[in-house]
Design an enzyme around this catalytic site. Structure first.
Site, PDB file in Angstrom:
ATOM      1  N   LYS A   1       8.175  23.228 -13.498  1.00  0.00           N
ATOM      2  CA  LYS A   1       7.292  22.082 -13.238  1.00  0.00           C
ATOM      3  C   LYS A   1       6.895  22.067 -11.762  1.00  0.00           C
ATOM      4  O   LYS A   1       5.733  21.827 -11.420  1.00  0.00           O
ATOM      5  CB  LYS A   1       7.968  20.768 -13.641  1.00  0.00           C
TER       6      LYS A   1
ATOM      7  N   GLU B   1      -4.103  17.899 -10.975  1.00  0.00           N
ATOM      8  CA  GLU B   1      -4.654  18.332 -12.266  1.00  0.00           C
ATOM      9  C   GLU B   1      -6.163  18.535 -12.199  1.00  0.00           C
ATOM     10  O   GLU B   1      -6.923  18.041 -13.035  1.00  0.00           O
ATOM     11  CB  GLU B   1      -4.298  17.294 -13.348  1.00  0.00           C
TER      12      GLU B   1
ATOM     13  N   HIS C   1       0.217  17.901 -26.286  1.00  0.00           N
ATOM     14  CA  HIS C   1       0.047  16.467 -26.044  1.00  0.00           C
ATOM     15  C   HIS C   1      -1.180  15.879 -26.741  1.00  0.00           C
ATOM     16  O   HIS C   1      -1.168  14.703 -27.091  1.00  0.00           O
ATOM     17  CB  HIS C   1      -0.012  16.180 -24.543  1.00  0.00           C
TER      18      HIS C   1
ATOM     19  N   HIS D   1       8.085  10.164 -28.024  1.00  0.00           N
ATOM     20  CA  HIS D   1       7.096  10.992 -27.319  1.00  0.00           C
ATOM     21  C   HIS D   1       7.423  12.491 -27.444  1.00  0.00           C
ATOM     22  O   HIS D   1       6.562  13.303 -27.790  1.00  0.00           O
ATOM     23  CB  HIS D   1       7.033  10.562 -25.844  1.00  0.00           C
TER      24      HIS D   1
ATOM     25  N   ARG E   1       0.813  -1.233   0.000  1.00  0.00           N
ATOM     26  CA  ARG E   1       0.000   0.000   0.000  1.00  0.00           C
ATOM     27  C   ARG E   1       0.843   1.278   0.000  1.00  0.00           C
ATOM     28  O   ARG E   1       0.385   2.338   0.399  1.00  0.00           O
ATOM     29  CB  ARG E   1      -0.966   0.031   1.192  1.00  0.00           C
TER      30      ARG E   1
ATOM     31  N   HIS F   1      -0.436  13.139 -29.119  1.00  0.00           N
ATOM     32  CA  HIS F   1      -0.903  11.796 -28.788  1.00  0.00           C
ATOM     33  C   HIS F   1      -1.518  11.119 -30.025  1.00  0.00           C
ATOM     34  O   HIS F   1      -1.313   9.929 -30.261  1.00  0.00           O
ATOM     35  CB  HIS F   1      -1.926  11.887 -27.663  1.00  0.00           C
TER      36      HIS F   1
ATOM     37  N   LYS G   1       3.338  11.679 -11.154  1.00  0.00           N
ATOM     38  CA  LYS G   1       2.467  10.860 -12.005  1.00  0.00           C
ATOM     39  C   LYS G   1       3.189   9.550 -12.288  1.00  0.00           C
ATOM     40  O   LYS G   1       4.326   9.558 -12.786  1.00  0.00           O
ATOM     41  CB  LYS G   1       2.166  11.565 -13.333  1.00  0.00           C
TER      42      LYS G   1
ATOM     43  N   ARG H   1      -2.215  22.357 -13.943  1.00  0.00           N
ATOM     44  CA  ARG H   1      -1.285  21.304 -14.352  1.00  0.00           C
ATOM     45  C   ARG H   1      -1.591  20.855 -15.780  1.00  0.00           C
ATOM     46  O   ARG H   1      -0.699  20.423 -16.506  1.00  0.00           O
ATOM     47  CB  ARG H   1      -1.350  20.126 -13.367  1.00  0.00           C
TER      48      ARG H   1
ATOM     49  N   GLU I   1      10.270  19.102 -24.228  1.00  0.00           N
ATOM     50  CA  GLU I   1       9.592  19.344 -22.941  1.00  0.00           C
ATOM     51  C   GLU I   1      10.213  20.547 -22.223  1.00  0.00           C
ATOM     52  O   GLU I   1       9.596  21.108 -21.316  1.00  0.00           O
ATOM     53  CB  GLU I   1       9.659  18.090 -22.050  1.00  0.00           C
TER      54      GLU I   1
ATOM     55  N   ASN J   1       0.191  19.780 -20.593  1.00  0.00           N
ATOM     56  CA  ASN J   1      -0.178  18.923 -21.726  1.00  0.00           C
ATOM     57  C   ASN J   1      -0.154  19.690 -23.045  1.00  0.00           C
ATOM     58  O   ASN J   1      -0.649  19.185 -24.058  1.00  0.00           O
ATOM     59  CB  ASN J   1      -1.563  18.309 -21.510  1.00  0.00           C
TER      60      ASN J   1
HETATM   61  P1  NAD Z   1      12.706   5.813 -21.961  1.00  0.00           P
HETATM   62  O1  NAD Z   1      12.624   5.683 -20.518  1.00  0.00           O
HETATM   63  O2  NAD Z   1      12.193   4.694 -22.805  1.00  0.00           O
HETATM   64  O3  NAD Z   1      14.219   6.105 -22.374  1.00  0.00           O
HETATM   65  C1  NAD Z   1      14.543   6.251 -23.740  1.00  0.00           C
HETATM   66  C2  NAD Z   1      15.701   5.329 -24.145  1.00  0.00           C
HETATM   67  O4  NAD Z   1      16.900   5.871 -23.649  1.00  0.00           O
HETATM   68  C3  NAD Z   1      15.596   3.914 -23.567  1.00  0.00           C
HETATM   69  O5  NAD Z   1      16.020   3.016 -24.538  1.00  0.00           O
HETATM   70  C4  NAD Z   1      16.595   3.936 -22.416  1.00  0.00           C
HETATM   71  O6  NAD Z   1      17.142   2.665 -22.161  1.00  0.00           O
HETATM   72  C5  NAD Z   1      17.634   4.867 -22.928  1.00  0.00           C
HETATM   73  N1  NAD Z   1      18.390   5.618 -21.906  1.00  0.00           N
HETATM   74  C6  NAD Z   1      17.902   6.209 -20.815  1.00  0.00           C
HETATM   75  N2  NAD Z   1      18.854   6.888 -20.192  1.00  0.00           N
HETATM   76  C7  NAD Z   1      19.989   6.710 -20.890  1.00  0.00           C
HETATM   77  C8  NAD Z   1      21.320   7.181 -20.754  1.00  0.00           C
HETATM   78  N3  NAD Z   1      21.669   8.048 -19.807  1.00  0.00           N
HETATM   79  N4  NAD Z   1      22.237   6.748 -21.652  1.00  0.00           N
HETATM   80  C9  NAD Z   1      21.882   5.904 -22.659  1.00  0.00           C
HETATM   81  N5  NAD Z   1      20.632   5.467 -22.868  1.00  0.00           N
HETATM   82  C10 NAD Z   1      19.703   5.870 -21.992  1.00  0.00           C
HETATM   83  O7  NAD Z   1      11.948   7.113 -22.507  1.00  0.00           O
HETATM   84  P2  NAD Z   1      11.742   8.598 -21.929  1.00  0.00           P
HETATM   85  O8  NAD Z   1      11.645   9.453 -23.130  1.00  0.00           O
HETATM   86  O9  NAD Z   1      12.707   8.941 -20.876  1.00  0.00           O
HETATM   87  O10 NAD Z   1      10.322   8.487 -21.227  1.00  0.00           O
HETATM   88  C11 NAD Z   1       9.142   8.222 -21.961  1.00  0.00           C
HETATM   89  C12 NAD Z   1       8.094   7.749 -21.002  1.00  0.00           C
HETATM   90  O11 NAD Z   1       7.874   8.763 -20.034  1.00  0.00           O
HETATM   91  C13 NAD Z   1       6.760   7.453 -21.646  1.00  0.00           C
HETATM   92  O12 NAD Z   1       6.283   6.223 -21.182  1.00  0.00           O
HETATM   93  C14 NAD Z   1       5.858   8.583 -21.151  1.00  0.00           C
HETATM   94  O13 NAD Z   1       4.519   8.183 -21.027  1.00  0.00           O
HETATM   95  C15 NAD Z   1       6.474   8.889 -19.820  1.00  0.00           C
HETATM   96  N6  NAD Z   1       6.227  10.243 -19.323  1.00  0.00           N
HETATM   97  C16 NAD Z   1       5.779  10.369 -18.050  1.00  0.00           C
HETATM   98  C17 NAD Z   1       5.555  11.629 -17.533  1.00  0.00           C
HETATM   99  C18 NAD Z   1       5.129  11.775 -16.108  1.00  0.00           C
HETATM  100  O14 NAD Z   1       4.807  12.882 -15.684  1.00  0.00           O
HETATM  101  N7  NAD Z   1       5.130  10.720 -15.330  1.00  0.00           N
HETATM  102  C19 NAD Z   1       5.809  12.766 -18.305  1.00  0.00           C
HETATM  103  C20 NAD Z   1       6.287  12.597 -19.603  1.00  0.00           C
HETATM  104  C21 NAD Z   1       6.491  11.318 -20.114  1.00  0.00           C
HETATM  105  N1  GLY Z   2       3.880  15.573 -17.833  1.00  0.00           N
HETATM  106  C1  GLY Z   2       2.644  16.134 -17.471  1.00  0.00           C
HETATM  107  C2  GLY Z   2       2.441  16.223 -16.006  1.00  0.00           C
HETATM  108  O1  GLY Z   2       3.291  15.831 -15.244  1.00  0.00           O
HETATM  109  O2  GLY Z   2       1.413  16.663 -15.580  1.00  0.00           O
END
Ligand code: NAD
Ligand code: GLY
Length: 360
Positions: free
Chosen positions: A220, A230, A242, A260, A114, A246, A136, A235, A178, A239
């Protein structure tokens, strides 16, 4: 070193930004995990960065790299491994990776026993300036991305910009989308700074990189502090780009065809162009945004993102938006650079027609 506080009452925490911080991780993370350090990461990051964490009792959990890891099966496997390690509620686990590892680990931390603690150590630019801050967490469902999740704030975020030295250039550029987003939302001076320094930042110039990360994290933190869940149209501004983006990601299969951040860039260009067409935003601002994105090598519309689908088809993807309320999809539009706002009145048919005019 820069410390940015995220002020959320009893869920407040600090974001520490420092070149080389990963090499001091054992010390910096000691307040959260002293006896043992459970680090969740992916195979690529494990190879590139995990070795920099020198802790006498490090327990790595290494998952496959890529979006597919944000799945029920990986969540189940991660939760089982944490339970086998007899993780305790007062303990913290560490997410070392991009948004995929951060989102999955955060969600596992939200539900195991939990709720246990977790610390974010983001290793992509996108994760450093966006996903690691704000709480998130999510996995993807058959019905769409990020549909199963929870708000669960980390206890600490440790950002070492030098980890970006091993990140592929395309991932770096996608993460930059971003960063410039914060300027476009409500900070025209920061947009002007981005316009001048994006090249230096993307070339790995340390000062520009750290300044951009710190400024983005502060933006942020401010927005999340005002509207953590949100619910107040604040917040939601994060987006920007987005909803359009999307649809482009859905069309290209949420894979490497369009990252993304690239989709968000194209979506921001489209949001400004749409706003300008409706006389909500000066034409010159829409042009400035498109030119900026083009100059840094990011797409600024559907075609430059490699998507030529009919407007109706893209609008159908938007209709599944998880933020839809009373049948309307909220759009983030702009009255100009730095003047983004939420509009819940836009008919999807108008968006489809707009996208078709764009294709012509
Ligand atoms: P990711 O985590 O897939 O990383 C991208 C690639 O880079 C992967 O292949 C990873 O192995 C590689 N990588 C990471 N760090 C590295 C480094 N230092 N050196 C070499 N390779 C490295 O992708 P991302 O773009 O970081 O994240 C995308 C995800 O984030 C999506 O699922 C999206 O929905 C999510 N997201 C979440 C939020 C949130 O607020 N929680 C906001 C934006 C995006
Ligand atoms: N990336 C959008 C949020 O964190 O709200």
């Amino acid at each position: 070193m820069t410390i940015v506080p995220v002020s959320l009452g009893d869920r407040s925490y600090d974001v520490l930004i420092e070149a080389g911080a990963l090499d001091r991780a054992a010390d910096l993370l000691a307040p959260y995990a002293r006896e043992r350090l459970i680090v969740v990461t992916d195979e690529t990051v494990a190879q590139a960065q995990l070795g920099r964490i020198r802790h006498p009792n490090i327990i790595p959990i290494v998952l496959p790299a890529g979006e597919a890891t944000k799945s029920w099966s990986q969540l189940e496997s991660l939760c089982d491994q944490l339970l086998e390690l007899e993780v305790e509620r007062g303990e913290h686990i560490v997410a070392l990776g991009g948004g995929v590892i951060g989102d999955l680990t955060g969600f596992a931390a939200a539900i195991v026993k939990r709720g246990i603690g977790f610390v974010q150590v983001p290793t992509t630019l996108l994760a450093q300036v966006d996903s690691s801050v704000g709480g998130k967490t999510a996995i993807n469902a058959r019905a769409g991305k990020n549909l199963i999740g929870a708000f669960h704030q980390p206890s600490f975020v440790l950002i070492d910009p030098t980890v970006l030295d091993t990140l592929p250039a395309r991932e770096l550029r996608a993460g930059y989308a971003e960063i410039v987003k914060y300027g476009l939302i409500d900070d025209p001076d920061f947009f002007a700074w981005c316009d001048e320094y994006a090249g230096a930042l993307l070339a790995g110039e340390a000062q520009a990189r750290e300044r951009a990360i710190a400024h983005s994290v502060a933006a942020k933190a401010r927005i999340v502090g005002e509207d953590e869940r949100e619910t107040a149209d604040r917040r939601a501004l994060l987006n920007l780009g987005h909803t359009f983006g999307h649809a482009l990601e859905a069309e290209t299969g949420f894979g490497s065809a369009l990252l993304h951040g690239e989709a968000v860039a194209a979506g921001m260009g489209l949001a400004f162009r749409f706003s300008a067409e409706r006389d909500l935003c000066p034409e010159s601002d829409a042009v400035k945004v498109a030119e900026h994105l083009r100059r840094v090598g990011l797409p600024h519309d559907a075609i430059s993102a490699g998507v030529s689908a009919l407007g109706k088809r893209l609008a159908a993807h938007m209709a599944h938006d998880k933020k839809k309320a009373s049948g309307r999809v909220p759009f983030i539009l702009a009255g100009g650079i730095g003047r983004a706002y939420v509009d819940k009145t836009i008919p999807l048919e108008d968006v489809a027609d707009f996208l078709d005019r764009q294709r012509a």
